[in-house]
Motif scaffolding. Structure first.
Motif, mmCIF file in Angstrom:
data_model
loop_
_atom_site.group_PDB
_atom_site.id
_atom_site.type_symbol
_atom_site.label_atom_id
_atom_site.label_comp_id
_atom_site.label_asym_id
_atom_site.label_seq_id
_atom_site.Cartn_x
_atom_site.Cartn_y
_atom_site.Cartn_z
ATOM 1 N N MET A 164 1.129 -1.137 -0.123
ATOM 2 C CA MET A 164 -0.013 -0.137 -0.160
ATOM 3 C C MET A 164 0.837 1.270 -0.150
ATOM 4 S SD MET A 164 -3.124 -1.007 2.289
ATOM 5 C CE MET A 164 -4.280 0.544 1.943
ATOM 6 N N ALA A 165 2.128 1.223 0.768
ATOM 7 C CA ALA A 165 2.843 2.431 0.645
ATOM 8 C C ALA A 165 3.420 2.782 -0.732
ATOM 9 C CB ALA A 165 4.138 2.005 1.855
ATOM 10 N N LEU A 166 3.936 1.523 -1.321
ATOM 11 C CA LEU A 166 4.472 1.729 -2.725
ATOM 12 C C LEU A 166 3.205 2.362 -3.793
ATOM 13 C CD1 LEU A 166 6.193 -1.658 -3.195
ATOM 14 C CD2 LEU A 166 7.309 0.705 -2.905
ATOM 15 N N ASP A 167 2.167 1.989 -3.608
ATOM 16 C CA ASP A 167 0.824 2.436 -4.355
ATOM 17 C C ASP A 167 0.677 3.989 -3.885
ATOM 18 O OD1 ASP A 167 0.423 0.186 -5.587
ATOM 19 O OD2 ASP A 167 -1.217 -0.295 -4.344
ATOM 20 N N ARG A 168 0.873 4.589 -2.785
ATOM 21 C CA ARG A 168 0.709 5.809 -2.342
ATOM 22 C C ARG A 168 1.834 6.850 -2.700
ATOM 23 N NH1 ARG A 168 -1.183 3.566 2.876
ATOM 24 N NH2 ARG A 168 -3.175 4.161 3.029
ATOM 25 N N VAL A 169 2.859 6.297 -2.752
ATOM 26 C CA VAL A 169 3.978 7.303 -3.024
ATOM 27 C C VAL A 169 4.363 7.236 -4.558
ATOM 28 C CG1 VAL A 169 4.938 7.058 -0.865
ATOM 29 C CG2 VAL A 169 5.766 5.539 -2.581
ATOM 30 N N THR A 245 21.151 6.952 -4.238
ATOM 31 C CA THR A 245 20.144 7.821 -3.662
ATOM 32 C C THR A 245 18.446 7.207 -3.856
ATOM 33 O OG1 THR A 245 21.807 9.706 -4.283
ATOM 34 C CG2 THR A 245 19.327 10.296 -3.782
ATOM 35 N N THR A 246 18.490 6.649 -5.003
ATOM 36 C CA THR A 246 16.975 6.196 -5.102
ATOM 37 C C THR A 246 16.607 4.974 -4.206
ATOM 38 O OG1 THR A 246 17.186 6.666 -7.635
ATOM 39 C CG2 THR A 246 15.298 4.898 -6.849
ATOM 40 N N SER A 247 17.462 4.242 -3.860
ATOM 41 C CA SER A 247 16.977 3.246 -2.834
ATOM 42 C C SER A 247 16.794 3.745 -1.683
ATOM 43 C CB SER A 247 18.027 2.128 -2.760
ATOM 44 O OG SER A 247 19.563 2.793 -2.246
ATOM 45 N N GLN A 248 17.785 4.722 -1.173
ATOM 46 C CA GLN A 248 17.567 5.346 0.194
ATOM 47 C C GLN A 248 16.130 6.037 0.189
ATOM 48 O OE1 GLN A 248 19.714 5.461 2.879
ATOM 49 N NE2 GLN A 248 18.304 6.564 4.007
ATOM 50 N N ARG A 249 15.923 6.701 -1.036
ATOM 51 C CA ARG A 249 14.422 7.507 -1.008
ATOM 52 C C ARG A 249 13.490 6.669 -0.984
ATOM 53 N NH1 ARG A 249 12.263 11.598 1.197
ATOM 54 N NH2 ARG A 249 11.071 12.781 -0.142
ATOM 55 N N ILE A 250 13.509 5.401 -1.778
ATOM 56 C CA ILE A 250 12.357 4.241 -1.669
ATOM 57 C C ILE A 250 12.203 3.996 -0.103
ATOM 58 C CG2 ILE A 250 11.769 1.955 -2.161
ATOM 59 C CD1 ILE A 250 13.265 2.546 -4.763
ATOM 60 N N LEU A 251 13.268 3.716 0.603
ATOM 61 C CA LEU A 251 12.954 3.234 1.985
ATOM 62 C C LEU A 251 12.335 4.404 2.904
ATOM 63 C CD1 LEU A 251 16.117 1.081 2.350
ATOM 64 C CD2 LEU A 251 13.899 0.140 2.338
ATOM 65 N N THR A 252 12.963 5.557 2.742
ATOM 66 C CA THR A 252 12.401 6.965 3.309
ATOM 67 C C THR A 252 11.004 7.220 3.224
ATOM 68 O OG1 THR A 252 14.544 7.794 3.336
ATOM 69 C CG2 THR A 252 12.923 9.215 3.960
ATOM 70 N N LEU A 253 10.525 6.776 1.924
ATOM 71 C CA LEU A 253 9.075 6.954 1.591
ATOM 72 C C LEU A 253 8.293 6.093 2.145
ATOM 73 C CD1 LEU A 253 9.491 8.088 -2.138
ATOM 74 C CD2 LEU A 253 8.700 9.570 -0.284
ATOM 75 N N LEU A 254 8.739 4.943 2.230
ATOM 76 C CA LEU A 254 7.846 3.674 2.631
ATOM 77 C C LEU A 254 7.830 4.023 4.367
ATOM 78 C CD1 LEU A 254 9.612 0.526 0.966
ATOM 79 C CD2 LEU A 254 7.281 1.855 0.569
ATOM 80 N N HIS A 255 9.052 4.381 4.700
ATOM 81 C CA HIS A 255 8.931 4.693 6.462
ATOM 82 C C HIS A 255 7.809 5.696 6.570
ATOM 83 C CE1 HIS A 255 10.156 5.125 10.424
ATOM 84 N NE2 HIS A 255 10.691 6.617 10.117
#
Length: 259
Positions: A164-169, A245-255
């Motif tokens: 659900m977090a992936l869908d939202r961001v 940077t993208t992988s770090q941002r993915i995790l931050t957005l999920l968090h």
């Protein structure tokens, strides 16, 4: 599909192979004809409804944990129009910004969808009752020198939260393998998807233009259960740990969505 038609929403994405349906952006203004969606947005955003808003829904279907069942996940994304003043002090242009996440809209739309599918109203309301205040669900951590996200839930619950977090961001889930705990994702550029020139939907991006975010390559979001928690990490297309940077941002957005 019939539900969306009756709701007055056009589907712009239908992919049975990955179980995805996504509606077009619905623009709402104070003077438009009233309908149940209009009233829903009006109640949720009383203070801003005099300005234009745009709303979009995304539904993802997955096989349920129990044989013969299907799990449905619904997420909402919204934007709000604002006036921009020129140097002379006049408001002659507008721009769009994302609205804060509004779980109430998702709950109401899901309730209507369940009733449309034949569920009893009282049973539906009990199932969608708001949970009580909860503790922090996720923390950013390090795993073997790489950034990771720890979710304080077992695998099944963490899998739902991450999806659900992936869908939202704004990340398109192109494929998934639940048995291996992997989502295959790519950032979905809203300007490109809408067929607009750069900038029209740029405010939908959850990072700024100066951040170097890779929108071309596919990434793997991997979930590993460890005792009573689940660790989430990001890998490249080859399945190797990713430190960009993208992988770090993915995790931050999920968090930000899960915590």
């Amino acid at each position: 599909m019939e539900f969306w038609r009756q709701a007055g929403l056009l589907l712009v994405e239908q992919d049975p192979t990955v179980g995805i349906m996504q509606t077009d952006w619905l623009e709402s203004r104070a003077d438009i004809k009233q309908g149940f969606l209009t009233e829903l947005f009006r109640k949720a955003f009383d203070s801003v409804y005099s300005s234009a808003t745009r709303d979009q829904f995304r539904v993802r279907l997955e096989p349920g944990e129990q044989a013969g069942t299907t799990e449905l996940y619904l997420t909402h994304r919204g934007m709000e129009e604002h006036l921009k003043e020129n140097p002379g002090g006049d408001s002659d242009t507008t721009f769009w910004t994302p609205r804060p996440s509004e779980p109430g809209i998702e709950v109401e739309m899901l309730r209507r969808m369940m009733i449309f599918m034949g569920a009893e109203q009282q049973a539906t309301e009990r199932m969608l009752a708001q949970p009580q205040q909860r503790k922090m669900r996720s923390q950013m951590v390090k795993r073997d020198g790489y950034a990771a996200l720890r979710i304080n839930e077992g695998f099944a619950r963490a899998w739902r939260l991450v999806g659900m977090a992936l869908d939202r961001v704004g990340f398109a889930v192109e494929d998934r393998n639940r048995s291996e705990g992997v989502y295959f994702v790519r950032y979905n550029d809203p300007d490109k998807a809408a067929g607009q020139e750069k900038g029209f939907f740029s405010k939908l991006a959850f990072w700024t233009d100066d951040e170097q975010i890779d929108t071309n390559n596919q990434y793997r979001v991997r979930l590993d259960q460890q005792a009573e928690v689940t660790l989430v990490s990001v890998e490249n297309e080859a399945g190797q740990p990713e430190s960009s940077t993208t992988s770090q941002r993915i995790l931050t957005l999920l968090h930000e969505q899960i915590r």
